[in-house]
Structure formats: C-alpha cells, structure tokens
Design an enzyme around this catalytic site. Structure first.
Site, mmCIF file in Angstrom:
data_model
loop_
_atom_site.group_PDB
_atom_site.id
_atom_site.type_symbol
_atom_site.label_atom_id
_atom_site.label_comp_id
_atom_site.label_asym_id
_atom_site.label_seq_id
_atom_site.Cartn_x
_atom_site.Cartn_y
_atom_site.Cartn_z
ATOM 1 N N TYR A 176 0.844 -1.216 0.000
ATOM 2 C CA TYR A 176 0.000 0.000 0.000
ATOM 3 C C TYR A 176 0.875 1.261 0.000
ATOM 4 O O TYR A 176 0.622 2.193 -0.774
ATOM 5 C CB TYR A 176 -0.900 -0.047 1.237
ATOM 6 C CG TYR A 176 -1.948 1.042 1.318
ATOM 7 C CD1 TYR A 176 -3.109 1.000 0.543
ATOM 8 C CD2 TYR A 176 -1.785 2.111 2.195
ATOM 9 C CE1 TYR A 176 -4.075 1.989 0.640
ATOM 10 C CE2 TYR A 176 -2.742 3.102 2.304
ATOM 11 C CZ TYR A 176 -3.886 3.041 1.525
ATOM 12 O OH TYR A 176 -4.840 4.030 1.632
ATOM 13 N N LYS A 215 1.074 4.201 -2.812
ATOM 14 C CA LYS A 215 0.718 5.590 -2.501
ATOM 15 C C LYS A 215 1.912 6.538 -2.710
ATOM 16 O O LYS A 215 1.721 7.703 -3.038
ATOM 17 C CB LYS A 215 0.181 5.682 -1.069
ATOM 18 C CG LYS A 215 -1.156 4.940 -0.882
ATOM 19 C CD LYS A 215 -2.205 5.435 -1.856
ATOM 20 C CE LYS A 215 -3.581 4.841 -1.620
ATOM 21 N NZ LYS A 215 -4.579 5.320 -2.596
HETATM 22 P P1 NAI Z 1 -13.618 2.707 0.424
HETATM 23 O O1 NAI Z 1 -13.241 1.276 0.423
HETATM 24 O O2 NAI Z 1 -14.699 3.190 1.331
HETATM 25 O O3 NAI Z 1 -13.955 3.195 -1.059
HETATM 26 C C1 NAI Z 1 -13.148 2.823 -2.160
HETATM 27 C C2 NAI Z 1 -14.039 2.702 -3.369
HETATM 28 O O4 NAI Z 1 -13.216 2.275 -4.477
HETATM 29 C C3 NAI Z 1 -15.135 1.651 -3.188
HETATM 30 O O5 NAI Z 1 -16.362 2.150 -3.644
HETATM 31 C C4 NAI Z 1 -14.635 0.475 -4.027
HETATM 32 O O6 NAI Z 1 -15.673 -0.329 -4.562
HETATM 33 C C5 NAI Z 1 -13.883 1.226 -5.133
HETATM 34 N N1 NAI Z 1 -12.936 0.351 -5.820
HETATM 35 C C6 NAI Z 1 -12.121 -0.603 -5.277
HETATM 36 N N2 NAI Z 1 -11.434 -1.235 -6.238
HETATM 37 C C7 NAI Z 1 -11.800 -0.668 -7.417
HETATM 38 C C8 NAI Z 1 -11.439 -0.898 -8.777
HETATM 39 N N3 NAI Z 1 -10.550 -1.849 -9.114
HETATM 40 N N4 NAI Z 1 -12.030 -0.136 -9.738
HETATM 41 C C9 NAI Z 1 -12.926 0.808 -9.409
HETATM 42 N N5 NAI Z 1 -13.311 1.064 -8.144
HETATM 43 C C10 NAI Z 1 -12.752 0.338 -7.160
HETATM 44 O O7 NAI Z 1 -12.238 3.495 0.707
HETATM 45 P P2 NAI Z 1 -11.981 5.020 1.125
HETATM 46 O O8 NAI Z 1 -11.570 5.022 2.536
HETATM 47 O O9 NAI Z 1 -13.075 5.890 0.664
HETATM 48 O O10 NAI Z 1 -10.648 5.307 0.277
HETATM 49 C C11 NAI Z 1 -10.643 6.072 -0.920
HETATM 50 C C12 NAI Z 1 -9.200 6.367 -1.282
HETATM 51 O O11 NAI Z 1 -8.582 7.095 -0.224
HETATM 52 C C13 NAI Z 1 -8.348 5.125 -1.504
HETATM 53 O O12 NAI Z 1 -7.431 5.347 -2.536
HETATM 54 C C14 NAI Z 1 -7.613 4.986 -0.180
HETATM 55 O O13 NAI Z 1 -6.409 4.283 -0.316
HETATM 56 C C15 NAI Z 1 -7.393 6.444 0.170
HETATM 57 N N6 NAI Z 1 -7.126 6.687 1.567
HETATM 58 C C16 NAI Z 1 -8.035 6.374 2.551
HETATM 59 C C17 NAI Z 1 -7.745 6.615 3.873
HETATM 60 C C18 NAI Z 1 -8.700 6.307 4.980
HETATM 61 O O14 NAI Z 1 -8.319 6.484 6.147
HETATM 62 N N7 NAI Z 1 -9.924 5.883 4.704
HETATM 63 C C19 NAI Z 1 -6.450 7.193 4.268
HETATM 64 C C20 NAI Z 1 -5.580 7.493 3.178
HETATM 65 C C21 NAI Z 1 -5.924 7.250 1.880
#
Ligand code: NAI
Length: 248
Positions: free
Chosen positions: A156, A160
């Site tokens: 990860y 990132k």
């Molecule tokens: P989440 O899991 O709630 O949402 C991620 C979304 O991306 C989901 O709707 C999922 O279905 C979709 N997704 C997954 N694989 C996919 C693919 N191959 N093609 C298209 N869509 C896909 O996650 P969240 O927390 O909203 O994270 C969003 C972004 O923010 C990610 O890149 C994550 O790494 C990043 N992030 C999140 C943090 C956190 O604390 N929640 C912290 C730092 C970064």
C-alpha cells in the site's frame, strides 16, 4: 459564481467513501460528475441520485480501474456523454495488508494494480483530452503512509508513494499545456475501509493526532475542491497531507 460551474469531473471508485464525498462536494459547486466503481449496484445508484439533487449531470460507470482497456473505454464513453473532462480524481483504492515476510504475490499485485496502475490508466486516457482543452487538474489520492511508510503495508505504501511520483512527473510534463497535477495524502479518515478497525485501535490512532480526531471524508473533499478549482491555479506537483497534523 460556483467554483466548478460548467466543469466536468471524472472520479474513480466514488460509489461510497471518500470518492463519493468528493463527488458530492464538487456537485455542490456546480460540477457535472462522471464516476466509476466496480459494479452498478445500490451504492452507485444512490450516489447518482444524491448528486442529481444538486442539479448537475451525474452518471456512474461500472468498470475496473486496474484495467487499461476498461479505463480507456470509460473515458471514451464519458467524452460522448459529457463532451469534456476538466478534473480527474484517481481515488479508487484497496488494502491487502501483511508483513513483507508473509505477503503473497497476489496481495502485492492487487494493491499495485488497483491503487497505482489505475492512475496510469486514467491519466493516459485523459491526457489527450486535457491537452486539447489546454487545461485540466489531476488529483491523485495518496496517503500519509506513502510519505512515511508503515509496517505491514509495504504494498500500500509503495502504491501511494507512486501516486506522488506520478503527480510530480505529470506536473513537469504537462504544466506548459495548462494541466496541473497534485496528490492528496489523507491520514486516518473514518470510512468503511477504516471502520473495520477495533475501537481500541481507533483510539490509539486518535491519540497520536495533534487535532485528536480521525478525519472525515469531507475534510479530504474540501482539499480536493481547492485543487480542482482555480483557487489553486499556481499549485502543481504538490502533496497536501490531510491528517490533522499526524504526519509533518
Ligand atoms: P472505500 O473502500 O470506502 O472506497 C473505495 C471505493 O473504491 C469503493 O467504492 C470500491 O468499490 C472502489 N474500488 C475498489 N477497487 C476498485 C477498482 N478496481 N475499480 C474501481 N473502483 C474500485 O475506501 P476510502 O476510505 O473511501 O478510500 C478512498 C481512497 O482514499 C483510496 O485510494 C484509499 O487508499 C485512500 N485513503 C483512505 C484513507 C482512509 O483512512 N480511509 C487514508 C488514506 C488514503
């Protein structure tokens, strides 16, 4: 005048979580929204309905962001449906945590393909559009662990850190064409991804954060709004950490 009036944004992985909050925040500022997620399901339908409440054009596209072909097909369809793409947010992401000694090749490949290759796929497809328009803002969703590293998250963190590297390179390649590229690095944000953690772990995290709380998806969406809009017209190649001061 709304900040993104008449513009169109393409956001990956936006049926829920941070991506969905970014889409809503942009729509509140008059932005038409094209977004992707893995499936056309209830989440996608409810996101479209929520976005349309702001009087903008909104559509969800079922597509795997890790697929080069699917990313290019989505961009072609979005151009047919919306006519332009002003903002690209590479948000789709997953975790498959494990210590390096025990990490499988599948865990490594899945995270690199969904989190990092997806950004290449979409930037590659969208760049010709933005070059023709002679403007555009690309936002890569990174993470504080892409800056600091994290035990148990080599895959990860690498993905990132890569998001920051792509943003800087694109900023240098495309600045003369009016295209800006930046990375947003959230810290501990409360979404479904982090909600699975125990209360104990969540409290331990909060204790290490100067602002003493986890962030909200809106905290991240507001920074994306700044980077998407002309408010950041002289900002490119930067990484903005949205982490309550957790990482400095
Ligand atoms: P989440 O899991 O709630 O949402 C991620 C979304 O991306 C989901 O709707 C999922 O279905 C979709 N997704 C997954 N694989 C996919 C693919 N191959 N093609 C298209 N869509 C896909 O996650 P969240 O927390 O909203 O994270 C969003 C972004 O923010 C990610 O890149 C994550 O790494 C990043 N992030 C999140 C943090 C956190 O604390 N929640 C912290 C730092 C970064």
């Amino acid at each position: 005048m709304k900040l993104l009036e008449g513009k169109t944004a393409l956001i990956t992985g936006a049926s829920r979580g941070i991506g969905r909050s970014i889409a809503i925040r942009f729509a509140q500022e008059g932005c038409n929204i094209a977004f992707t997620d893995l499936a056309q399901d209830e989440n996608m339908d409810s996101a479209v309905a929520a976005l349309q409440q702001y009087g903008v054009n909104a559509r969800g596209y079922a597509s795997n962001a890790a697929s080069f072909e699917e990313a290019h097909a989505v961009v072609e369809t979005v151009m047919a449906d919306f006519g332009r793409i002003d903002v690209l947010v590479n948000n789709a992401g997953i975790t498959r945590d494990g210590l390096m000694m025990r990490m499988s090749e599948q865990q490594w490949d899945a995270v690199i393909n969904v989190n990092l290759k997806s950004a290449f796929n979409f930037i590659h497809a969208v760049t010709p559009v933005m070059m023709r328009q002679r403007s555009g803002s690309i936002i890569n969703m990174s993470s504080v662990v892409g800056v600091s590293g994290n035990a148990g998250q080599a895959n990860y963190s690498a993905s990132k850190a890569g998001m920051i590297g792509i943003a800087k390179s694109i900023a240098k390649e495309l600045g003369s064409r009016g295209i800006r590229a930046n990375a947003v690095a959230p810290g501990f944000i409360i979404t479904e991804m982090t909600n699975q953690l125990s209360d104990e772990v969540k409290k331990a995290w909060a204790d290490t954060i100067p602002l003493k709380r986890g962030g909200t998806p809106d905290d991240v969406a507001n920074v994306c709004l700044f980077l998407a809009s002309d408010l950041s017209s002289y900002v490119t190649g930067q990484t903005i950490q949205v982490c309550g001061g957790m990482n400095m």
